[in-house]
Motif scaffolding. Sequence first.
Motif, PDB file in Angstrom:
ATOM      1  N   ALA A  58      31.404  45.084  40.008  1.00  0.00           N
ATOM      2  CA  ALA A  58      30.596  45.807  39.022  1.00  0.00           C
ATOM      3  C   ALA A  58      31.401  46.899  38.336  1.00  0.00           C
ATOM      4  CB  ALA A  58      29.372  46.409  39.706  1.00  0.00           C
ATOM      5  N   ASN A  59      32.256  47.575  39.072  1.00  0.00           N
ATOM      6  CA  ASN A  59      33.038  48.675  38.502  1.00  0.00           C
ATOM      7  C   ASN A  59      34.036  48.200  37.456  1.00  0.00           C
ATOM      8  OD1 ASN A  59      32.357  51.330  39.738  1.00  0.00           O
ATOM      9  ND2 ASN A  59      32.752  50.255  41.643  1.00  0.00           N
ATOM     10  N   GLY A  60      34.734  47.113  37.745  1.00  0.00           N
ATOM     11  CA  GLY A  60      35.796  46.679  36.848  1.00  0.00           C
ATOM     12  C   GLY A  60      35.476  45.483  35.987  1.00  0.00           C
ATOM     13  N   GLY A  61      34.284  44.899  36.142  1.00  0.00           N
ATOM     14  CA  GLY A  61      33.931  43.707  35.379  1.00  0.00           C
ATOM     15  C   GLY A  61      34.693  42.479  35.840  1.00  0.00           C
ATOM     16  N   HIS A  62      35.039  42.407  37.130  1.00  0.00           N
ATOM     17  CA  HIS A  62      35.885  41.337  37.646  1.00  0.00           C
ATOM     18  C   HIS A  62      35.067  40.092  37.992  1.00  0.00           C
ATOM     19  CE1 HIS A  62      39.179  44.195  37.903  1.00  0.00           C
ATOM     20  NE2 HIS A  62      38.407  45.017  38.587  1.00  0.00           N
TER      21      HIS A  62
ATOM     22  N   LEU B  66      41.402  27.234  37.585  1.00  0.00           N
ATOM     23  CA  LEU B  66      40.126  27.954  37.552  1.00  0.00           C
ATOM     24  C   LEU B  66      40.058  28.957  38.695  1.00  0.00           C
ATOM     25  CD1 LEU B  66      37.299  28.406  36.395  1.00  0.00           C
ATOM     26  CD2 LEU B  66      36.486  26.539  37.843  1.00  0.00           C
ATOM     27  N   PHE B  67      40.468  28.527  39.867  1.00  0.00           N
ATOM     28  CA  PHE B  67      40.461  29.396  41.042  1.00  0.00           C
ATOM     29  C   PHE B  67      41.348  30.627  40.817  1.00  0.00           C
ATOM     30  CE2 PHE B  67      41.513  30.553  45.442  1.00  0.00           C
ATOM     31  CZ  PHE B  67      40.263  30.521  46.026  1.00  0.00           C
ATOM     32  N   ASP B  68      42.450  30.435  40.112  1.00  0.00           N
ATOM     33  CA  ASP B  68      43.402  31.519  39.866  1.00  0.00           C
ATOM     34  C   ASP B  68      42.831  32.571  38.927  1.00  0.00           C
ATOM     35  OD1 ASP B  68      45.947  32.527  40.515  1.00  0.00           O
ATOM     36  OD2 ASP B  68      46.762  31.855  38.599  1.00  0.00           O
ATOM     37  N   ARG B  69      41.835  32.198  38.132  1.00  0.00           N
ATOM     38  CA  ARG B  69      41.238  33.125  37.166  1.00  0.00           C
ATOM     39  C   ARG B  69      40.147  33.998  37.784  1.00  0.00           C
ATOM     40  NH1 ARG B  69      43.282  29.029  34.030  1.00  0.00           N
ATOM     41  NH2 ARG B  69      43.787  29.531  31.864  1.00  0.00           N
ATOM     42  N   ILE B  70      39.851  33.806  39.036  1.00  0.00           N
ATOM     43  CA  ILE B  70      38.825  34.594  39.723  1.00  0.00           C
ATOM     44  C   ILE B  70      39.507  35.727  40.484  1.00  0.00           C
ATOM     45  CG2 ILE B  70      36.972  34.536  41.419  1.00  0.00           C
ATOM     46  CD1 ILE B  70      36.519  31.618  40.681  1.00  0.00           C
ATOM     47  N   ASP B  71      39.132  36.962  40.184  1.00  0.00           N
ATOM     48  CA  ASP B  71      39.816  38.137  40.730  1.00  0.00           C
ATOM     49  C   ASP B  71      39.503  38.383  42.200  1.00  0.00           C
ATOM     50  OD1 ASP B  71      40.410  38.350  38.064  1.00  0.00           O
ATOM     51  OD2 ASP B  71      39.069  40.018  37.682  1.00  0.00           O
ATOM     52  N   LEU B  72      38.248  38.174  42.574  1.00  0.00           N
ATOM     53  CA  LEU B  72      37.776  38.576  43.904  1.00  0.00           C
ATOM     54  C   LEU B  72      37.242  37.364  44.655  1.00  0.00           C
ATOM     55  CD1 LEU B  72      35.754  41.708  42.709  1.00  0.00           C
ATOM     56  CD2 LEU B  72      38.038  41.736  43.713  1.00  0.00           C
ATOM     57  N   HIS B  73      37.805  37.103  45.822  1.00  0.00           N
ATOM     58  CA  HIS B  73      37.330  36.028  46.685  1.00  0.00           C
ATOM     59  C   HIS B  73      36.869  36.654  47.993  1.00  0.00           C
ATOM     60  CE1 HIS B  73      40.651  34.455  44.130  1.00  0.00           C
ATOM     61  NE2 HIS B  73      39.789  33.489  43.915  1.00  0.00           N
TER      62      HIS B  73
ATOM     63  N   PHE C 276      32.198  37.201  29.358  1.00  0.00           N
ATOM     64  CA  PHE C 276      31.231  37.241  30.449  1.00  0.00           C
ATOM     65  C   PHE C 276      31.940  37.529  31.767  1.00  0.00           C
ATOM     66  CE2 PHE C 276      32.822  32.977  29.927  1.00  0.00           C
ATOM     67  CZ  PHE C 276      33.096  32.543  31.205  1.00  0.00           C
ATOM     68  N   GLN C 277      31.159  37.965  32.744  1.00  0.00           N
ATOM     69  CA  GLN C 277      31.650  38.198  34.101  1.00  0.00           C
ATOM     70  C   GLN C 277      31.155  37.052  34.975  1.00  0.00           C
ATOM     71  OE1 GLN C 277      30.491  41.970  35.760  1.00  0.00           O
ATOM     72  NE2 GLN C 277      31.520  41.622  37.710  1.00  0.00           N
ATOM     73  N   LEU C 278      32.079  36.240  35.452  1.00  0.00           N
ATOM     74  CA  LEU C 278      31.715  35.082  36.253  1.00  0.00           C
ATOM     75  C   LEU C 278      31.500  35.487  37.713  1.00  0.00           C
ATOM     76  CD1 LEU C 278      31.392  31.996  36.635  1.00  0.00           C
ATOM     77  CD2 LEU C 278      33.856  31.900  37.056  1.00  0.00           C
ATOM     78  N   VAL C 279      30.346  35.128  38.242  1.00  0.00           N
ATOM     79  CA  VAL C 279      30.057  35.274  39.670  1.00  0.00           C
ATOM     80  C   VAL C 279      29.649  33.890  40.168  1.00  0.00           C
ATOM     81  CG1 VAL C 279      28.608  36.360  41.409  1.00  0.00           C
ATOM     82  CG2 VAL C 279      29.337  37.670  39.418  1.00  0.00           C
ATOM     83  N   ALA C 280      30.397  33.373  41.131  1.00  0.00           N
ATOM     84  CA  ALA C 280      30.144  32.026  41.631  1.00  0.00           C
ATOM     85  C   ALA C 280      29.922  32.067  43.133  1.00  0.00           C
ATOM     86  CB  ALA C 280      31.315  31.103  41.297  1.00  0.00           C
ATOM     87  N   ALA C 281      29.224  31.059  43.632  1.00  0.00           N
ATOM     88  CA  ALA C 281      28.953  30.942  45.068  1.00  0.00           C
ATOM     89  C   ALA C 281      29.116  29.491  45.467  1.00  0.00           C
ATOM     90  CB  ALA C 281      27.549  31.435  45.392  1.00  0.00           C
TER      91      ALA C 281
END
Length: 510
Positions: free
Chosen positions: A208-212, A378-385, A339-344
């Motif tokens: 939320a803080n960084g838009g990651h 695609l996985f590499d473009r996600i900042d937080l795992h 957009f900010q992607l959040v995936a599960a």
Amino acid sequence: MVARVGTVAFQGIEVLDIDVQVQMSNGQVAFTVVGLPDKAVGESRERVRSALHALGIAIPHKRLAVNLAPADVMKEGSHFDLPIALALLVLMGVLPGDELQRFHALGELGLDGGIAPVAGVLPAAINAAGQGRGLICPAACGGEAAWAGDLEILAAPSLLSIVNHFKGTQVLSRPEPKLQQADDPGSIRDLRDVKGQETAKRTLEVAANGGHNMLMMGPPGSGKSMLASRLPGLLPPLDPAEALEVSMIHSVAGQLEGGRLIRRRPYREVHHSATLAAMVGGGMRAKPGEISLAHQGVLFLDELPEFQRGTLEALRQPMETGRSTIARANHHVVYPARFQLVAAMNPCRCGHLDDPSLACNRAPKCAQDYQSKISGPLFDRIDLHVDVPAVTPADLSLPPPREGTELVAARVAQVREVQRQRYASLNHQGAPVIRTNAEADGELLEKVAAPDSAGRTLLTEAAERLRLSARGYHRVLRVARTLADMDGKAEVRRIHVAEALSYRRTVPGR
């Protein structure tokens, strides 16, 4: 004689001026619409004819030709009904043509002469204001058009009210701008509802803080969807510029509820059956997709490996560029998509990889096959795992946490303000506006997120050991910059780099 009334067409959120020309002449009785109209525009003949009949006006038995100029631009939508009807009324002497020259008009006519709401009124009003013209639009869209600034707006409920306005028997007052209602505090999903999962909640706050971008992996029922639904409550409201941009996209898509300007960040939860066109935009009329409707907000993809491979791969370019480009044979349409992607996702198809008593007999091979559905790029473009383990009964029996959405959102607002002030002084005229650490790139990223010597050494060694790509290296820097902002530090330190590295994972299933 030819009567002219101005209107607009849309290519993405770009507005094109259209000149509606109507000519009445002797000859075989006909009512022809030319200028590359689609089916909705072609059917306007019957709606216009019936609407005029409802006013007690019969179209003369002559040859009518309607030209939508320029003729080489595709005309789509029902909003051409109103300008065609107004031009006809000018030809029949009912309305003054010189007065209508000061306006653009758009609206869909009902058979009873009523004017129904249409998509795109907000960008059309902004375009009209830029040309010093007024706008004639449906009454339901008047509040939307009023945000365009100081322009004359005739928000009419019916064709008859427009006629009476120009005759002076019924004056249409300027509509008041409408704003989306504030959220009821009770309707905001509170972070206190999430018990346990302290690591996941920490990661959610960092996002939320960084838009990651963020990916959560864990067994069914561990709270992944619950955590994602709490993210919108942590984000600050849209600033005026963002609100206008987001509202224009929703206006073109016909999803601006009640003509009210949007002020809370969009949250789009997409089912895994979504098609490529539904996700990135397209279709016969090149409508904005989910990634554009989530512009400046959150796009939540649950059960990530269940999405079609092509649909997921189409996200890669918009995640980097912040825009969605829809190519057609005769034109390209571009929609904003920052957009900010959040995936599960579950770790495997059965979801119980880490529980031998529940896991299927194909483990761990099933996990490798399942996770490999997500491509490395695609996985590499996600900042937080982050891993979201199963919640224990002991966690569920605990009282609610002390920190809820309100307290965390206040911290997020402070960190976002730090970023706003930082990038406001560094943004260059003509360059894309940077608002969050997740958007910083290139020389700007090196300038604002350069770690101290110890942090740089750690990052270099970890990048070699983890075999991080250049993109992964830079995304670690972005997250480290956010962590430093959360600590109130001007410089990125070793501890921030270490935590940022802890959020990186190798490509799943490899």
